[in-house]
Design an enzyme around this catalytic site. Structure first.
Site, PDB file in Angstrom:
ATOM      1  N   ARG A  86     -18.975  18.878  51.092  1.00 30.18           N
ATOM      2  CA  ARG A  86     -19.171  19.951  52.088  1.00 30.18           C
ATOM      3  C   ARG A  86     -20.602  19.825  52.593  1.00 30.18           C
ATOM      4  O   ARG A  86     -21.550  19.986  51.822  1.00 30.18           O
ATOM      5  CB  ARG A  86     -18.908  21.325  51.463  1.00 30.18           C
ATOM      6  CG  ARG A  86     -19.365  22.466  52.348  1.00 30.18           C
ATOM      7  CD  ARG A  86     -18.836  23.811  51.932  1.00 30.18           C
ATOM      8  NE  ARG A  86     -17.444  23.980  52.298  1.00 30.18           N
ATOM      9  CZ  ARG A  86     -16.860  25.167  52.514  1.00 30.18           C
ATOM     10  NH1 ARG A  86     -17.544  26.282  52.385  1.00 30.18           N
ATOM     11  NH2 ARG A  86     -15.575  25.234  52.838  1.00 30.18           N
ATOM     12  N   HIS A 114     -13.059  20.754  59.722  1.00 30.04           N
ATOM     13  CA  HIS A 114     -12.605  21.331  58.445  1.00 30.04           C
ATOM     14  C   HIS A 114     -11.129  20.952  58.276  1.00 30.04           C
ATOM     15  O   HIS A 114     -10.228  21.786  58.371  1.00 30.04           O
ATOM     16  CB  HIS A 114     -12.788  22.854  58.492  1.00 30.04           C
ATOM     17  CG  HIS A 114     -12.770  23.511  57.140  1.00 30.04           C
ATOM     18  ND1 HIS A 114     -12.589  22.818  55.966  1.00 30.04           N
ATOM     19  CD2 HIS A 114     -12.908  24.829  56.785  1.00 30.04           C
ATOM     20  CE1 HIS A 114     -12.620  23.674  54.947  1.00 30.04           C
ATOM     21  NE2 HIS A 114     -12.812  24.888  55.419  1.00 30.04           N
ATOM     22  N   GLN A 163      -8.644  22.694  55.819  1.00 26.48           N
ATOM     23  CA  GLN A 163      -8.282  24.017  56.328  1.00 26.48           C
ATOM     24  C   GLN A 163      -7.171  23.897  57.374  1.00 26.48           C
ATOM     25  O   GLN A 163      -6.161  24.599  57.304  1.00 26.48           O
ATOM     26  CB  GLN A 163      -9.524  24.686  56.943  1.00 26.48           C
ATOM     27  CG  GLN A 163      -9.267  26.080  57.484  1.00 26.48           C
ATOM     28  CD  GLN A 163      -8.997  27.075  56.376  1.00 26.48           C
ATOM     29  OE1 GLN A 163      -9.800  27.200  55.459  1.00 26.48           O
ATOM     30  NE2 GLN A 163      -7.889  27.785  56.441  1.00 26.48           N
ATOM     31  N   ASP A 189     -12.114  33.030  63.733  1.00 27.66           N
ATOM     32  CA  ASP A 189     -13.056  32.639  62.667  1.00 27.66           C
ATOM     33  C   ASP A 189     -14.370  33.353  62.964  1.00 27.66           C
ATOM     34  O   ASP A 189     -14.555  33.940  64.045  1.00 27.66           O
ATOM     35  CB  ASP A 189     -13.228  31.103  62.675  1.00 27.66           C
ATOM     36  CG  ASP A 189     -14.151  30.603  61.560  1.00 27.66           C
ATOM     37  OD1 ASP A 189     -14.386  31.358  60.588  1.00 27.66           O
ATOM     38  OD2 ASP A 189     -14.648  29.459  61.667  1.00 27.66           O
ATOM     39  N   CYS A 198      -9.445  31.644  58.553  1.00 24.84           N
ATOM     40  CA  CYS A 198      -9.753  30.733  57.431  1.00 24.84           C
ATOM     41  C   CYS A 198     -10.475  31.464  56.305  1.00 24.84           C
ATOM     42  O   CYS A 198     -10.424  31.032  55.154  1.00 24.84           O
ATOM     43  CB  CYS A 198     -10.599  29.573  57.928  1.00 24.84           C
ATOM     44  SG  CYS A 198     -12.146  30.093  58.681  1.00 24.84           S
ATOM     45  N   ARG A 205      -4.332  26.666  50.544  1.00 19.75           N
ATOM     46  CA  ARG A 205      -5.382  25.637  50.399  1.00 19.75           C
ATOM     47  C   ARG A 205      -5.125  24.822  49.129  1.00 19.75           C
ATOM     48  O   ARG A 205      -5.266  23.597  49.116  1.00 19.75           O
ATOM     49  CB  ARG A 205      -6.777  26.299  50.315  1.00 19.75           C
ATOM     50  CG  ARG A 205      -7.266  26.971  51.589  1.00 19.75           C
ATOM     51  CD  ARG A 205      -7.567  25.996  52.688  1.00 19.75           C
ATOM     52  NE  ARG A 205      -8.566  25.013  52.310  1.00 19.75           N
ATOM     53  CZ  ARG A 205      -9.890  25.199  52.361  1.00 19.75           C
ATOM     54  NH1 ARG A 205     -10.383  26.347  52.796  1.00 19.75           N
ATOM     55  NH2 ARG A 205     -10.733  24.232  52.015  1.00 19.75           N
TER      56      ARG A 205
HETATM   57  N1   CP Z   1     -12.040  28.780  54.365  1.00 17.88           N
HETATM   58  C1   CP Z   1     -12.967  28.234  53.553  1.00 17.88           C
HETATM   59  O1   CP Z   1     -13.258  27.043  53.580  1.00 17.88           O
HETATM   60  O2   CP Z   1     -13.543  29.127  52.692  1.00 17.88           O
HETATM   61  P1   CP Z   1     -14.820  28.860  51.784  1.00 17.88           P
HETATM   62  O3   CP Z   1     -15.987  28.648  52.730  1.00 17.88           O
HETATM   63  O4   CP Z   1     -14.968  30.091  50.959  1.00 17.88           O
HETATM   64  O5   CP Z   1     -14.589  27.637  50.972  1.00 17.88           O
HETATM   65  N1  NVA Z   2     -16.795  28.173  60.689  1.00 18.87           N
HETATM   66  C1  NVA Z   2     -17.100  28.607  59.347  1.00 18.87           C
HETATM   67  C2  NVA Z   2     -15.960  28.303  58.447  1.00 18.87           C
HETATM   68  C3  NVA Z   2     -16.129  28.727  57.023  1.00 18.87           C
HETATM   69  C4  NVA Z   2     -14.963  28.339  56.177  1.00 18.87           C
HETATM   70  C5  NVA Z   2     -18.382  27.968  58.868  1.00 18.87           C
HETATM   71  O1  NVA Z   2     -18.568  26.772  59.103  1.00 18.87           O
HETATM   72  O2  NVA Z   2     -19.197  28.661  58.274  1.00 18.87           O
END
Ligand code: CP
Ligand code: NVA
Length: 305
Positions: A101, A128, A131, A223, A263, A291
C-alpha cells in the site's frame, strides 16, 4: 513466470470473470480447506493506514495456510530509508509475496519489477484493484448478474473510481461518473476505459452532474472527498465537493432497488448522509466482508502455480 496483481487493466475479461467465480466458490466454501499458502510467508508493506485491507489480508492469508508479517509506515519506509529496488530484492529472500500500500503508484510497479515474488497492489494513489474486484463481485452477488447494470459514481475521480471504471469497462458494466470540475478521472485511465468499453459494449458517461449520473442507476457509489495524502487540501475539497453528497434527494433519481456502495472509510455527513449509509439500500458491510473472499481468490490465482 510469477504473476502480480497491480491493476485490473493487466487482466483479460476472462481472467476477471474467473476471479469472480473463484471468489464465489471460496465464499460459499465450495473449495474444501484451501491451503495454497501453506509454508509461505506474505509481507504487508504499508505506507498508509488501513482497516479493511490489512485485516482482510491477514485473515485471508491465515485461512489459506500462510504466515503474514505486517510492516507498517514506520518499519520499511519505502524509498526513504532504502531504495524501493533494494527493499524488494531483500524482501524476496525472506518472503513469498508482498501486498503493498503506497503513495506513489510507481512504487508498486517497481516492487513488481525488481522482485521475483508476486506483488499485490493494496492501494496506491492511482488505483485500488482489490477494492474494485470486490465491488464488482458484490454487485453481481446482489443483482445475480452483471448484464444491463448501471453504476453511478459520484465524487472524486480518484484511485477507487479509476479501478472501478477499468473493471466495469472490461466487464461490460455501464458506468456514469460525476465529478466536480478539476477532479475528473485522468486522461490515460479514460483512454484505457474507452478502449475496454469498445470491446465489452459498456456505455460510459462522464459528467459534472450527480443527478445525470444517478438517474436510473442500479448502483450508487461514492468515496471520500479527501484521500490519504491530500489532508492539506481538505478545506478546499470540502467546498468544491459540497454539491456531490449522496443523500435522500439524490438517490430518489436512481432505480427503486438501487444499492449504495462505499469502499470505506466514510466521512458521514460529507460525501454521504447517515440515513443512506445505514439505510435499507446500503450494502457497505457486505461489500467490506467481500474484500476477504476476493483477496483469497486473488492469492489463490497468483500462488497456485
Ligand atoms: N477500503 C479500504 O481499502 O479500506 P482500508 O483503507 O481501511 O484498508
Ligand atoms: N480514496 C481513498 C480510499 C481509501 C480506501 C484513499 O485513497 O484514501
Amino acid at each position: 513466470m510469477k504473476k502480480d496483481f497491480l491493476a485490473l487493466q493487466d487482466f483479460s475479461k476472462e481472467e476477471l470473470l474467473y476471479l469472480l467465480e473463484l471468489t464465489e466458490k471460496l465464499k460459499k466454501k465450495k473449495i474444501k480447506n484451501p491451503q495454497v499458502l501453506k509454508g509461505k510467508s506474505i509481507g504487508l508493506v504499508f505506507q498508509k493506514s488501513s482497516n479493511r485491507t490489512r485485516v482482510s489480508f491477514e485473515v485471508g492469508i491465515h485461512q489459506l495456510g500462510g504466515n503474514c508479517i505486517y510492516l507498517g509506515p514506520k518499519e520499511i519506509k519505502l524509498g526513504v530509508r532504502e531504495a524501493v529496488s533494494d527493499v524488494g530484492k531483500t524482501l524476496e529472500r525472506y518472503l513469498n509475496g508482498v501486498v503493498a500500500r503506497t503513495y506513489s503508484h510507481q512504487y508498486v510497479v517497481d516492487l513488481a519489477k525488481y522482485t521475483r515474488i508476486p506483488i499485490i497492489n493494496g492501494l496506491s494513489d492511482l488505483t485500488h484493484p482489490c477494492q474494485a474486484l470486490t465491488d464488482i463481485f458484490s454487485i453481481k452477488e446482489k443483482f445475480g448478474t452483471l448484464k444491463n447494470i448501471t453504476v453511478a459514481y459520484v465524487g472524486d475521480g480518484n484511485n477507487v473510481c479509476n479501478s472501478l471504471l477499468i473493471g466495469c469497462s472490461k466487464l461490460g458494466i455501464d458506468m456514469n461518473i460525476a465529478t466536480p470540475q478539476g477532479y475528473e478521472v485522468i486522461a490515460p485511465i479514460i483512454e484505457n476505459a474507452k478502449t475496454n468499453a469498445k470491446k465489452s459494449g459498456a456505455k460510459l458517461i462522464f459528467t459534472q452532474s450527480p443527478q445525470e449520473a444517478v438517474k436510473n442507476a442500479h448502483v450508487i457509489y461514492t468515496d471520500t472527498w479527501v484521500s490519504m495524502g491530500q489532508e492539506t487540501e481538505s478545506e478546499k475539497r470540502l467546498n468544491d465537493f459540497k454539491d456531490f453528497q449522496v443523500n435522500q434527494e439524490l438517490t430518489r433519481l436512481a432505480k427503486k432497488d438501487f444499492i449504495f456502495m462505499h469502499c470505506l472509510p466514510a466521512h458521514r455527513g460529507q460525501e454521504v448522509t447517515d440515513d443512506i449509509m445505514d439505510g435499507k439500500n446500503s450494502i457497505i458491510f457486505d461489500q467490506a466482508e467481500n474484500r476477504l473472499h476476493t483477496q483469497k481468490a486473488i492469492m489463490t490465482f497468483l500462488f497456485k502455480g
